[in-house]
Design an enzyme around this catalytic site. Structure first.
Site, short mmCIF file in Angstrom:
data_model
loop_
_atom_site.label_atom_id
_atom_site.label_comp_id
_atom_site.label_asym_id
_atom_site.label_seq_id
_atom_site.Cartn_x
_atom_site.Cartn_y
_atom_site.Cartn_z
NE ARG A 194 -3.63 -2.36 2.45
CZ ARG A 194 -4.51 -2.64 3.40
NH1 ARG A 194 -4.70 -1.78 4.39
NH2 ARG A 194 -5.20 -3.78 3.37
NE ARG A 209 -0.90 4.99 9.08
CZ ARG A 209 -2.22 4.79 9.11
NH1 ARG A 209 -2.84 4.40 8.01
NH2 ARG A 209 -2.91 4.99 10.21
CD GLU A 224 -7.75 -1.83 11.10
OE1 GLU A 224 -7.68 -2.75 10.26
OE2 GLU A 224 -7.62 -0.64 10.81
CB SER A 263 -11.28 -4.28 8.94
OG SER A 263 -10.96 -3.09 9.61
NE ARG A 274 -1.42 -2.08 11.72
CZ ARG A 274 -2.25 -1.05 11.60
NH1 ARG A 274 -3.38 -1.04 12.27
NH2 ARG A 274 -1.96 -0.03 10.82
#
Length: 434
Positions: free
Chosen positions: A269, A284, A356, A359, A398
């Site tokens: 990303r 990130r 987070e 999701s 994560r």
């Protein structure tokens, strides 16, 4: 993508649903409503002129070919045919414009999604476990990982630029252990079929799951080395893209549903617009590992399947003994394609907050309409659109961060969660030797 006919026939209902996201989102419907009216008018005119053409054709067929009447009917037929062709062309342009507009309009939230304008309005559904007792200053993962020689941000930047990391020794092995553990849990206990998809996909696949056209700036796009290739290739932002699209343009049999796949992939990303956020550490990254779980089901089962999929992701955290919570995202914080989303947030002691880690979403028929994923309810019936769901099960990097922080000890060492010890060959992460 929303269904054009449903939007046109239920304009106020759809507008009210999108307004729950924001007034700006609801405003995206205005040009759609105007164009839909023009489309209806054009279709009616096409049908009227086609009927006139049919009448003229029959009259010409019965007329004397040498008579003035025949010549007049022939000229009339030519004129009508040209007019019909022009109207059909205008209708096609109108429909293309409508589809382009619809492709940029997000999904309508389900009634069970809480209202709200942003993440502050998300609703905590459950909390599992308690924060670990750590009567000492907990170091953030990037400090502890660097001190142990396990996380190397300088060399990651040297090789690839900011937001890349080199994992050494036990950190690299822990990443591999987590991938193995997650895949074994999902396939052996939760019934998923493991799949290893390509990491490069066509734009059609990204359109199918909703990343294109709206989020192109968040993607890494490759350059064509073969000038004969007619399409672009993109690095996948998540395994959701190739795995969901495995059944694009296909008709599944009802007996095969629900389809359940688990896939490990690296993800890429660009994080466009996020500079300044989480610049330190591995929160990130431009490249990260993830195990994705994807389900395709009948419409009547999608909310039940969302609960099942979310529990499967939660099971990973619980087996690893990681304190987390489940949050129902509000209408203003949901993703573009989502109809309903639960976020799983893991506790990071150094930040004293939840972050987070997964999701889990149901998309209704939003993705299935874009990707043309259908199923046949009964033999001989017209195919119906399936419902698609996916979630991270989990984001591997994560999870590694959470282990470094929640299993950190006062002497600077890190315990290995019990389920991973056999794979790791140790119960404590050792400093890297290099």
């Amino acid at each position: 993508m929303l269904d054009l006919r449903h939007v046109v026939d239920n304009l106020e209902e759809v507008r009210a649903g999108l307004a729950r996201r924001s007034p700006a989102v609801a405003a995206l419907l205005e040009p759609v409503a105007a164009l839909a009216g023009e489309r209806r008018r054009l279709i009616a005119e096409v049908e009227s002129k086609q009927a006139e053409r049919n009448v003229a054709s029959k009259e010409m067929a019965s007329a004397n070919k040498s008579s003035p009447e025949f010549a007049a009917r022939r000229d009339q037929l030519k004129e009508l045919s040209a007019h019909v062709k022009e109207l059909e062309s205008r209708t096609a342009v109108c429909e293309a414009e409508l589809q382009e507009l619809l492709a940029r309009i997000p999904n309508v939230p389900l009634p069970t999604v809480p209202d709200g304008g942003g993440d502050a309005d998300n609703v905590v559904v459950k909390v599992w476990g308690t924060p670990p007792e750590q009567p000492f200053p907990v170091k953030p993962h990037y400090e502890l990982g660097a001190e142990l020689g396990l996380l190397d941000f300088e060399r990651g930047t040297k090789l690839s630029g900011p937001r890349f990391t080199v994992l050494w020794a036990d950190a690299a092995r822990l990443e591999r252990a987590l991938i193995h553990f997650m895949l074994e849990l999902h396939t052996r206990e939760h019934g998923y079929t493991e799949v290893l998809p390509p990491f490069l996909v066509k734009g059609d696949a990204l359109f199918g799951t909703g990343q294109l056209p709206k989020f192109e700036e968040d993607l890494f796009k490759t350059q064509k080395s073969d000038p004969e290739r007619a399409y672009d290739l993109y690095l996948i932002p998540t395994a959701e893209v190739p795995v969901t699209n495995l059944h694009a343009d296909e008709i599944l049999e009802r007996e095969s549903l629900p389809v359940a796949y688990a896939a490990y992939t690296p993800c890429f990303r660009s994080e466009a617009g996020s500079y300044g956020q989480d610049v330190r550490g591995m929160i990130r990254q431009h490249q990260f590992d993830k195990v994705e779980i994807v389900r395709i089901c009948e419409p009547e089962q999608s909310e039940e399947e969302l609960e099942r999929l979310t529990r499967h992701a939660e099971a990973v955290l619980e087996r690893l003994g990681l304190h987390y919570r489940r949050v129902a995202l509000c209408t203003g914080d949901m993703g573009f394609s989502s109809a309903k989303t639960f976020d799983l947030e893991v506790w990071l002691p150094s930040q004293q907050r939840f972050r987070e880690i997964s999701s889990c979403s149901t998309f209704g028929d939003f993705q299935a309409r874009r990707a043309k994923i259908r199923y046949r309810h009964q033999k001989g019936e017209k195919p119906r659109l399936a419902h698609t769901l996916n979630g991270s099960g989990l984001a591997v990097g994560r999870t590694l961060i959470a282990i470094l922080e929640q299993y950190q000890r006062a002497d600077g060492t890190v315990l290995v969660p019990e389920p991973l010890r056999a794979f790791m060959g140790t119960d404590v992460l050792r400093p890297a030797r290099r």
